[in-house]
Write an enzyme that holds these catalytic residues in place. Structure first.
Site, PDB file in Angstrom:
ATOM      1  N   PHE A  57       4.994 -57.395  60.794  1.00 24.08           N
ATOM      2  CA  PHE A  57       5.264 -57.918  59.445  1.00 24.08           C
ATOM      3  C   PHE A  57       6.338 -59.005  59.441  1.00 24.08           C
ATOM      4  O   PHE A  57       7.074 -59.161  58.470  1.00 24.08           O
ATOM      5  CB  PHE A  57       5.652 -56.780  58.478  1.00 24.08           C
ATOM      6  CG  PHE A  57       4.447 -56.131  57.867  1.00 24.08           C
ATOM      7  CD1 PHE A  57       3.607 -55.346  58.635  1.00 24.08           C
ATOM      8  CD2 PHE A  57       4.120 -56.327  56.537  1.00 24.08           C
ATOM      9  CE1 PHE A  57       2.470 -54.773  58.094  1.00 24.08           C
ATOM     10  CE2 PHE A  57       2.990 -55.755  55.977  1.00 24.08           C
ATOM     11  CZ  PHE A  57       2.162 -54.973  56.761  1.00 24.08           C
TER      12      PHE A  57
ATOM     13  N   ASP B 279     -18.985 -41.518  41.639  1.00 27.31           N
ATOM     14  CA  ASP B 279     -18.502 -42.755  41.025  1.00 27.31           C
ATOM     15  C   ASP B 279     -19.196 -42.930  39.682  1.00 27.31           C
ATOM     16  O   ASP B 279     -20.283 -42.399  39.464  1.00 27.31           O
ATOM     17  CB  ASP B 279     -18.779 -43.961  41.936  1.00 27.31           C
ATOM     18  CG  ASP B 279     -17.779 -45.090  41.719  1.00 27.31           C
ATOM     19  OD1 ASP B 279     -16.926 -45.317  42.595  1.00 27.31           O
ATOM     20  OD2 ASP B 279     -17.824 -45.722  40.638  1.00 27.31           O
TER      21      ASP B 279
ATOM     22  N   LYS C  29       4.847 -43.424  48.752  1.00 25.64           N
ATOM     23  CA  LYS C  29       3.830 -44.483  48.863  1.00 25.64           C
ATOM     24  C   LYS C  29       4.374 -45.810  48.328  1.00 25.64           C
ATOM     25  O   LYS C  29       4.223 -46.865  48.946  1.00 25.64           O
ATOM     26  CB  LYS C  29       2.580 -44.056  48.091  1.00 25.64           C
ATOM     27  CG  LYS C  29       1.512 -45.112  47.994  1.00 25.64           C
ATOM     28  CD  LYS C  29       0.903 -45.454  49.343  1.00 25.64           C
ATOM     29  CE  LYS C  29       0.042 -46.695  49.230  1.00 25.64           C
ATOM     30  NZ  LYS C  29      -0.515 -47.123  50.500  1.00 25.64           N
TER      31      LYS C  29
ATOM     32  N   CYS D 246      -3.020 -53.855  46.808  1.00 20.27           N
ATOM     33  CA  CYS D 246      -1.934 -52.867  46.760  1.00 20.27           C
ATOM     34  C   CYS D 246      -0.541 -53.467  46.567  1.00 20.27           C
ATOM     35  O   CYS D 246       0.124 -53.152  45.586  1.00 20.27           O
ATOM     36  CB  CYS D 246      -1.948 -52.033  48.039  1.00 20.27           C
ATOM     37  SG  CYS D 246      -3.404 -50.967  48.123  1.00 20.27           S
TER      38      CYS D 246
HETATM   39  P1  NAD Z   1     -11.487 -49.544  44.204  1.00 22.54           P
HETATM   40  O1  NAD Z   1     -11.404 -50.341  42.963  1.00 22.54           O
HETATM   41  O2  NAD Z   1     -12.096 -50.135  45.431  1.00 22.54           O
HETATM   42  O3  NAD Z   1     -12.298 -48.189  43.910  1.00 22.54           O
HETATM   43  C1  NAD Z   1     -12.134 -47.403  42.779  1.00 22.54           C
HETATM   44  C2  NAD Z   1     -13.476 -46.749  42.440  1.00 22.54           C
HETATM   45  O4  NAD Z   1     -13.275 -45.777  41.425  1.00 22.54           O
HETATM   46  C3  NAD Z   1     -14.515 -47.726  41.917  1.00 22.54           C
HETATM   47  O5  NAD Z   1     -15.713 -47.614  42.653  1.00 22.54           O
HETATM   48  C4  NAD Z   1     -14.722 -47.285  40.459  1.00 22.54           C
HETATM   49  O6  NAD Z   1     -16.053 -47.496  39.990  1.00 22.54           O
HETATM   50  C5  NAD Z   1     -14.393 -45.809  40.550  1.00 22.54           C
HETATM   51  N1  NAD Z   1     -14.016 -45.159  39.293  1.00 22.54           N
HETATM   52  C6  NAD Z   1     -13.206 -45.616  38.316  1.00 22.54           C
HETATM   53  N2  NAD Z   1     -13.078 -44.698  37.349  1.00 22.54           N
HETATM   54  C7  NAD Z   1     -13.828 -43.626  37.711  1.00 22.54           C
HETATM   55  C8  NAD Z   1     -14.076 -42.351  37.138  1.00 22.54           C
HETATM   56  N3  NAD Z   1     -13.529 -41.981  35.969  1.00 22.54           N
HETATM   57  N4  NAD Z   1     -14.879 -41.506  37.792  1.00 22.54           N
HETATM   58  C9  NAD Z   1     -15.444 -41.852  38.964  1.00 22.54           C
HETATM   59  N5  NAD Z   1     -15.217 -43.047  39.566  1.00 22.54           N
HETATM   60  C10 NAD Z   1     -14.433 -43.917  38.947  1.00 22.54           C
HETATM   61  O7  NAD Z   1     -10.014 -49.049  44.522  1.00 22.54           O
HETATM   62  P2  NAD Z   1      -9.352 -48.718  45.954  1.00 22.54           P
HETATM   63  O8  NAD Z   1      -8.944 -49.975  46.615  1.00 22.54           O
HETATM   64  O9  NAD Z   1     -10.218 -47.767  46.673  1.00 22.54           O
HETATM   65  O10 NAD Z   1      -8.023 -47.996  45.472  1.00 22.54           O
HETATM   66  C11 NAD Z   1      -8.040 -46.700  44.913  1.00 22.54           C
HETATM   67  C12 NAD Z   1      -6.621 -46.187  44.867  1.00 22.54           C
HETATM   68  O11 NAD Z   1      -6.107 -46.046  46.203  1.00 22.54           O
HETATM   69  C13 NAD Z   1      -5.633 -47.101  44.145  1.00 22.54           C
HETATM   70  O12 NAD Z   1      -4.692 -46.322  43.472  1.00 22.54           O
HETATM   71  C14 NAD Z   1      -4.969 -47.860  45.278  1.00 22.54           C
HETATM   72  O13 NAD Z   1      -3.683 -48.298  44.948  1.00 22.54           O
HETATM   73  C15 NAD Z   1      -4.908 -46.799  46.366  1.00 22.54           C
HETATM   74  N6  NAD Z   1      -4.867 -47.320  47.724  1.00 22.54           N
HETATM   75  C16 NAD Z   1      -5.642 -48.385  48.064  1.00 22.54           C
HETATM   76  C17 NAD Z   1      -5.622 -48.854  49.379  1.00 22.54           C
HETATM   77  C18 NAD Z   1      -6.468 -50.037  49.780  1.00 22.54           C
HETATM   78  O14 NAD Z   1      -6.215 -50.594  50.865  1.00 22.54           O
HETATM   79  N7  NAD Z   1      -7.445 -50.450  48.990  1.00 22.54           N
HETATM   80  C19 NAD Z   1      -4.803 -48.242  50.334  1.00 22.54           C
HETATM   81  C20 NAD Z   1      -4.042 -47.139  49.952  1.00 22.54           C
HETATM   82  C21 NAD Z   1      -4.080 -46.693  48.646  1.00 22.54           C
END
Ligand code: NAD
Length: 438
Positions: A250, A30, A205, A261
């Site tokens: 749902f 990260d 997705k 999301c």
């Molecule tokens: P999040 O914001 O919790 O986590 C993203 C992480 O990426 C952060 O810790 C950030 O510091 C890090 N980051 C950003 N740029 C970076 C880089 N260049 N190098 C390294 N780390 C970096 O996001 P999330 O909720 O985990 O979602 C991530 C992806 O997954 C999104 O596209 C989201 O749509 C998808 N997604 C999320 C969920 C959910 O329930 N949260 C479910 C399915 C899919």
């Protein structure tokens, strides 16, 4: 296998930990140093049930590493998962800056064949952009695979360990085989790995999240109609949910969908559809209708208090966008708080797990109290926003003692109108006969 996961948020941390749990060595990367420091100490950076235990176990076994050094992580990995955020841009499209930054870093560091996996939710065509970005920095062979994630916050570990299905979009047979092998331990009970081309996986997705958002919104509108015509949405829900083609999930009305999301993914799909010359009218209506639904409960509040809430103390129970998470992104509680505050109310909030994240999001506009009953002291009304289990059977007698006015707005229909009336509350809910004293 040696894997890297770039981005250690809700998806990356769960993905990395669960993949380590099947014996892989996983390097979690990260850019946020404080996050990495905490994770190294075994501290969780998010609230997610069951995660702490397996994180601790895999840390102890040396299968998990946490670092900000992407270069070394890439060099040592066979497969690299991109799990960074893809928030909405100003035009509604998915902002791919973090994804492409990760791709560039991978390209700069790779010294041998890699599989790069887009696990972030990204629009159709992103794998191609990732490929181009990586290619700018290397001549070495690599494949880009789309492997969208379907986990639900609050059940993320369970969902990852026992997925309904795994979707893999791969245009290369070599990458497809390796990915299938990687997921084999998770689908032993017979869940399918659905193989497809990259673009179909990317779209799958968005189609899934948009269909779920549509189902929620449809049901919210049915609830609103129930109120007008004197029907009971609970009965309608049971009546339609027993149809196997519809299913029971749902179908619960509420204060609108929020979270990290659905809102952004609906917006991104609307954007993709428009750009592609195939606009999605239904989805456009879903987005507008959901915005309205988020504050529909405020109409009920205003109606009860004769059009003004100025100076009234209104308490929100449940602030996270849904139960079992501390995630506040686009939570309806934010819209409700902002609107009530603008109308002159004093808003106090309580949430079992999201007080810290709520402080960041709206600590300036509402008072946050870490005790569900203490928050109610002197309240003129309670709005139930998020249906945490602990709210289902509260101490109603204590609530009555603490509240200045016994008025409850139930944004999730968790209590029974008859019971609430017999307890002496003015009780408002969604799509059911209201049974108020007024
Ligand atoms: P999040 O914001 O919790 O986590 C993203 C992480 O990426 C952060 O810790 C950030 O510091 C890090 N980051 C950003 N740029 C970076 C880089 N260049 N190098 C390294 N780390 C970096 O996001 P999330 O909720 O985990 O979602 C991530 C992806 O997954 C999104 O596209 C989201 O749509 C998808 N997604 C999320 C969920 C959910 O329930 N949260 C479910 C399915 C899919």
């Amino acid at each position: 296998m040696k894997l890297s996961v770039i981005g250690t948020g809700y998806v990356g941390l769960v993905t990395g930990t669960c993949l380590a749990n099947t014996g892989n060595h996983v390097i979690c990367v990260d850019i946020d140093e404080s996050k990495i420091e905490k994770l190294r100490r075994g501290e969780l950076t998010i609230y997610e049930p069951e995660l702490k235990e397996i994180l601790k176990e895999n840390n102890a076994r040396g299968r998990l590493e946490f670092t900000t050094d992407i270069d070394s992580a890439v060099k040592r990995s066979d497969i690299i998962f991109i799990c960074v955020g893809t928030p909405s841009g100003t035009d509604g499209s998915a902002d791919l800056n973090a994804v492409l930054a990760a791709a560039a870093s991978i390209g700069k560091s790779m010294e041998r064949y890699k599989i790069i996996v887009d696990k972030s939710t990204v629009p159709v065509g992103t794998a191609l952009k990732v490929m181009e970005e990586v290619r700018k920095h290397t001549k070495i062979e690599f494949d880009v695979v789309s492997n969208p994630e379907f986990l639900k916050e609050g059940y993320a570990v369970e969902d990852f360990m026992k997925p309904d299905r795994v979707v893999i979009g791969a245009d290369s047979e070599r990458a497809a085989k390796i990915m299938k092998d990687l997921y084999a331990p998770f689908i032993r009970t017979g869940s399918p790995v659905i193989m497809m081309n990259v673009k179909s996986a990317e779209l799958t997705k968005y189609a899934a999240n948009s269909l779920l958002a549509t189902k929620i919104t449809f049901m919210n509108e049915i609830a609103n109609l129930c109120e007008k015509v004197g029907a009971d949405v609970n009965d309608v829900r049971l009546g339609i949910g027993s149809d196997k083609r519809i299913g029971p999930q749902f179908l619960f009305p509420g204060v609108g969908y929020g979270g990290s999301c659905f809102p952004k993914d609906v917006r991104a799909l609307i954007h993709t559809a428009r750009e592609s010359g195939s606009p999605m009218k239904v989805l456009e209506a879903v987005e507008q209708t959901n915005e309205r639904q988020k504050t529909i409960i405020i109409d009920k509040v205003l109606q009860h208090f004769g059009g003004s809430v100025k100076g009234l103390k209104i308490v929100l129970w449940g602030l996270a966008f849904k139960p079992r998470t501390d995630d506040m992104r686009e939570a309806p509680s934010i819209d409700i708080s902002k609107k009530l505050t603008a109308l002159g109310a004093e808003v106090t909030g309580y949430d079992p797990k999201a007080i810290k994240t709520a402080k960041k999001e709206m600590g300036k506009i509402i008072m946050l109290i870490d005790d569900q009953y203490e928050a109610l002291r002197g309240a003129d009304a309670l709005i139930l926003v998020t249906e945490w289990n602990e709210f289902r059977e509260p101490d109603f007698e204590l609530m009555k003692e603490l509240m200045r006015q016994r008025v409850i707005f139930d944004g999730r229909n968790i209590w029974s109108p008859e019971k609430m009336r017999s307890l002496g509350f003015d009780y408002y809910c969604l799509g059911r006969p209201q049974n108020n004293r007024k």
